[in-house]
Enzyme design. Structure first.
Site, PDB file in Angstrom:
ATOM      1  N   ILE A  14       0.843  -1.211   0.000  1.00  0.00           N
ATOM      2  CA  ILE A  14       0.000   0.000   0.000  1.00  0.00           C
ATOM      3  C   ILE A  14       0.870   1.251   0.000  1.00  0.00           C
ATOM      4  CG2 ILE A  14      -1.830   1.236   1.235  1.00  0.00           C
ATOM      5  CD1 ILE A  14      -2.617  -1.506   2.478  1.00  0.00           C
ATOM      6  N   ALA A  84       4.357   1.646   7.742  1.00  0.00           N
ATOM      7  CA  ALA A  84       5.273   0.521   7.960  1.00  0.00           C
ATOM      8  C   ALA A  84       4.731  -0.390   9.055  1.00  0.00           C
ATOM      9  CB  ALA A  84       6.658   1.029   8.347  1.00  0.00           C
ATOM     10  N   ALA A  85       4.712  -1.668   8.765  1.00  0.00           N
ATOM     11  CA  ALA A  85       4.229  -2.643   9.752  1.00  0.00           C
ATOM     12  C   ALA A  85       4.571  -4.043   9.276  1.00  0.00           C
ATOM     13  CB  ALA A  85       2.707  -2.528   9.896  1.00  0.00           C
ATOM     14  N   THR A 102       7.851  -4.225  15.676  1.00  0.00           N
ATOM     15  CA  THR A 102       7.648  -3.227  14.612  1.00  0.00           C
ATOM     16  C   THR A 102       6.362  -2.418  14.828  1.00  0.00           C
ATOM     17  OG1 THR A 102       8.966  -4.285  12.908  1.00  0.00           O
ATOM     18  CG2 THR A 102       7.090  -2.998  12.154  1.00  0.00           C
ATOM     19  N   THR A 131      -6.063  -0.971  10.363  1.00  0.00           N
ATOM     20  CA  THR A 131      -6.842  -2.038   9.725  1.00  0.00           C
ATOM     21  C   THR A 131      -8.201  -2.241  10.398  1.00  0.00           C
ATOM     22  OG1 THR A 131      -6.883  -4.432   9.409  1.00  0.00           O
ATOM     23  CG2 THR A 131      -5.572  -3.650  11.241  1.00  0.00           C
ATOM     24  N   ASP A 132      -9.137  -2.809   9.645  1.00  0.00           N
ATOM     25  CA  ASP A 132     -10.446  -3.145  10.232  1.00  0.00           C
ATOM     26  C   ASP A 132     -10.338  -4.317  11.207  1.00  0.00           C
ATOM     27  OD1 ASP A 132     -10.006  -5.201   8.393  1.00  0.00           O
ATOM     28  OD2 ASP A 132     -11.906  -4.941   7.320  1.00  0.00           O
ATOM     29  N   GLU A 133      -9.202  -5.041  11.164  1.00  0.00           N
ATOM     30  CA  GLU A 133      -9.087  -6.240  12.013  1.00  0.00           C
ATOM     31  C   GLU A 133      -9.059  -5.905  13.503  1.00  0.00           C
ATOM     32  OE1 GLU A 133      -6.438  -9.280  10.723  1.00  0.00           O
ATOM     33  OE2 GLU A 133      -6.769  -8.841   8.618  1.00  0.00           O
ATOM     34  N   TYR A 156      -1.446 -10.198  15.104  1.00  0.00           N
ATOM     35  CA  TYR A 156      -1.339  -9.042  14.194  1.00  0.00           C
ATOM     36  C   TYR A 156      -2.332  -7.948  14.607  1.00  0.00           C
ATOM     37  CZ  TYR A 156      -2.488  -6.141  10.123  1.00  0.00           C
ATOM     38  OH  TYR A 156      -2.769  -5.073   9.304  1.00  0.00           O
ATOM     39  N   SER A 157      -3.612  -8.310  14.748  1.00  0.00           N
ATOM     40  CA  SER A 157      -4.604  -7.262  15.032  1.00  0.00           C
ATOM     41  C   SER A 157      -4.410  -6.685  16.435  1.00  0.00           C
ATOM     42  CB  SER A 157      -6.027  -7.748  14.808  1.00  0.00           C
ATOM     43  OG  SER A 157      -6.289  -8.921  15.522  1.00  0.00           O
ATOM     44  N   LYS A 160      -1.739  -4.093  16.008  1.00  0.00           N
ATOM     45  CA  LYS A 160      -2.245  -2.885  15.337  1.00  0.00           C
ATOM     46  C   LYS A 160      -3.177  -2.118  16.281  1.00  0.00           C
ATOM     47  CE  LYS A 160      -1.750  -1.584  11.641  1.00  0.00           C
ATOM     48  NZ  LYS A 160      -0.721  -0.712  11.008  1.00  0.00           N
ATOM     49  N   GLY A 289      -7.657 -19.310  15.170  1.00  0.00           N
ATOM     50  CA  GLY A 289      -8.387 -18.092  15.566  1.00  0.00           C
ATOM     51  C   GLY A 289      -8.931 -17.291  14.396  1.00  0.00           C
TER      52      GLY A 289
END
Ligand code: NAD
Ligand code: TDX
Length: 348
Positions: A14, A84-85, A102, A131-133, A156-157, A160, A289
């Protein structure tokens, strides 16, 4: 004030589209791409802007606190767009700590660098791309709104969500001007072939199996990457400080339907007999999950800032397949490690 915008993660999927948009649309802005070039970062994504006079690249890790501060000084950075992620859910399941480093510590380092360099926080914007997550899984219908409570389910979520909280905390505690956007699943050129759509395109091309997790019933909302970049442009320039904007395509698909559609498109484009690629579909063990459904309500962004997705999914997915089929060398280089050699030859 002359704008000097630090875009992090600009060599990724992105980020590269955001950098290309800003460099070409705003020749008066200085655009600095800060990226550590992990496996997901590729400077080939930026070939069309690398010689533009307003574009600069810095290979720096978000964990390098001094490196970050030096970049703010060197370019007199006025604003940040932070992309960045570590971005892949499956990798977060096998190595959560990399995501904490990160996505959480890296974001806090960046906030600190901005806070220490900017004299009057009122004059600068820290835009955090998320993110929507972070909202969890919609198992009983409905849509994610900006007011939906956070309920992250994967490492991950969770990382974030944590970074989003830190950004809001810096706004509340120190008066930093911030904005956050939470977007649904992106697709399009330059996406690393670990993600569902490019992975399937690549595997169909190479006649490899198409791993569909569980029963393929999980639902995602898909948005063409250039539409996300356009939303980031609008929010950066017109979004209200302290606000959150959800970005989505009103475009929900079950995974199995996307994979089947890709098989049909690829058979047509490769001149295969109908049904050839579908034989590659293989149902595999579910992701741990695995969130059942994500769906974004993007009305706030549409009503308040006038953005809407420009591309129909049918058109976007054709464009995407065409891009991957005509950019075989890109695919080869990101999957082979040749890219590291390319970087050494060109930049070291
Ligand atoms: P990506 O994995 O393609 O790119 C990430 C970029 O960040 C790479 O260029 C990588 O080199 C760089 N990077 C990683 N760790 C770094 C570090 N420690 N220091 C400096 N640079 C580092 O990711 P993407 O899919 O382009 O996602 C970009 C952002 O958008 C992420 O913040 C992600 O959470 C968010 N997002 C992604 C999606 C999606 O569908 N891909 C949807 C919504 C939000
Ligand atoms: O091989 C696969 N088989 C499969 O069934 C892969 C890679 C994925 N899947 C499923 C899992 C998901 O339900 O397809 C769906 C999409 O998977 P990914 O492409 O890995 O995306 P997702 O997990 O939904 O997360 C993406 O969208 C939100 C990005 O990777 C995130 O960075 C973004 O925040």
């Amino acid at each position: 004030m002359q704008k000097s915008i630090l875009i992090t993660g600009g060599a990724g999927f992105i980020g590269s589209h955001v950098v290309k948009l800003f460099v070409s649309k705003y020749p008066n802005y200085t655009i600095v791409n800060l990226d550590s070039l992990t496996y997901a970062g590729n400077l080939e994504n930026l070939k069309e802007v690398e010689n533009k006079g307003n574009y600069y690249f810095e290979k720096i890790d978000l964990l390098d606190e001094k490196g970050l501060v030096d970049v703010f000084k060197k370019y007199q950075v006025t604003d940040v767009i932070h992309l960045a992620a570590e971005s892949h859910v499956d990798r977060s399941i096998s190595d959560p700590l990399a995501f904490v480093k990160t996505n959480v510590i890296g974001t806090v380092n960046l906030l600190n660098a901005a806070k220490s360099f900017w004299e009057d926080l009122e004059d600068h914007l820290f835009y955090h791309v998320s993110t929507d997550e972070v909202y969890g899984s919609l198992d009983d219908g409905g849509f994610f709104l900006e007011t939906t409570a956070y309920d992250p389910q994967s490492p991950y979520s969770a990382s974030k969500a944590s970074s989003d909280h830190f950004v809001r905390a810096y706004a509340n505690t120190y008066g930093m001007k911030t904005v956050i956007s939470n977007c649904s699943n992106n697709y399009g050129p330059n996406q690393f072939p670990e993600k569902l759509i490019p992975l399937c395109i690549n595997n169909i091309k190479n006649q490899k199996s198409l791993p569909v997790y569980g029963k393929g019933e999980n639902v995602r909302d898909w948005l063409y990457v250039e539409d996300h970049a356009a939303a980031i442009d609008v929010i950066f320039h017109e979004g209200k400080s302290g606000e959150t904007y959800n970005i989505g395509g009103w475009n929900e698909w079950k995974n199995i339907d996307i994979v089947t559609l890709l098989c049909e498109i690829m058979d047509r484009k490769l001149g295969n007999e109908k049904g050839t690629s579908e034989k590659l579909i293989t149902f595999v063990k579910d992701r741990a999950g695995h969130d059942l459904r994500y769906a974004i309500d993007a009305s706030k962004l549409e009503k308040e800032l006038g953005w809407k997705p420009s591309l129909q999914f049918e058109e976007g997915i054709e464009k995407t397949v065409d891009w991957y089929l005509s950019n075989e060398s890109w695919l080869k280089s990101v999957t082979s490690g040749d890219y590291q050699n390319y970087y050494k030859e060109h930049y070291e």
